[in-house]
Scaffold this motif. Structure first.
Motif: not given
Length: 245
Positions: A70-90
């Motif tokens: 997710k992108m919020e307030n200028g920050v890219l972060y992994l929201d680990s509470s999400e069960k879908e849409g997981r995986g490493d970013l490239v």
């Protein structure tokens, strides 16, 4: 997406670190200034993330970006509470000789990493099968911190950092990864933590002495993608830029 800039000011909310499964606490405001050069001697920075969009990124072995990033307030972060849409970013692009610079912070007891020279192919399930890793960790809170080649600033499972220079959990760190004609350099908050040469006999010996000894494609590619790891814990990034050397 290239942007030749002299300065870029981004307003972001400074987040206190969250445990896995929590979203970011945007409780105080800071101003982040990104500066890059644009001349013949130093080259141009390419902005991979400045808080405005995620056009340079996708999920590994997928065409789109997973919802957990997710992108919020200028920050890219992994929201680990999400069960879908997981995986490493490239990154969508590949790089050979480069200078990567970014800021990051980890959650309590968190574990993540930045991989490079990643080869994207359906035969490989994860970026770590091919790409060496700059370790990001809560060194004191995560069990992996007991392994001296698994701490922040290490070349994961291969070379221990010469000096520990990470800030406390919840504070931002600056990381640099430089690959220049096979010379690999890691920096953490301005401190050089790793220096080695890739692809020579010593490099092969380092791999042979690591957990990747049976991964025949690990550490062999001389061009590849940058990866941000989904290790199941919240992790935060900002001001991601790269300069091709």
């Amino acid at each position: 997406m290239k942007k030749n800039i002299l300065s870029l000011t981004v307003l972001v909310l400074l987040a206190t670190s969250c445990g896995a499964g929590q979203t970011e606490d945007t409780s105080s405001e800071e101003t982040v200034t990104v500066q890059s050069t644009s001349n013949e001697t130093e080259g141009d920075w390419t902005i991979l993330f400045d808080g405005s969009n995620l056009d340079s990124w996708k999920t590994y072995n997928k065409e789109s970006l997973g919802a957990a990033w997710k992108m919020e307030n200028g920050v890219l972060y992994l929201d680990s509470s999400e069960k879908e849409g997981r995986g490493d970013l490239v990154t969508k692009d590949e790089y050979s000789n480069f200078h990567l610079k970014l800021e990051w912070k980890i959650s309590d007891n968190g574990n993540s990493g930045i991989m490079f020279m990643v080869h994207e192919d359906e035969q490989f399930r994860h970026p770590y099968v091919t790409g060496p890793e700059y370790q990001l960790l809560d060194d004191e809170g995560h069990p992996d911190g007991k392994n001296l080649k698994h701490r922040t600033g290490d070349l994961y499972d291969m070379i221990q950092a010469t000096e520990e220079a990470s800030n406390p959990v919840g504070e931002w760190n600056t990381t640099e990864i430089i690959v220049d004609d096979a010379k690999l350099t890691f920096k953490l908050n301005g401190v050089t933590t790793v220096e080695t040469t890739m692809w020579d006999d010593n490099w092969k010996a380092l791999i042979a002495g690591s957990k990747f000894k049976n991964a025949e494609h690990f550490g062999i590619y001389k061009k590849g993608k940058i990866a941000l790891q989904d290790h199941g814990n919240n992790v935060y990034f900002k001001n991601i830029m790269i300069k091709e050397l």
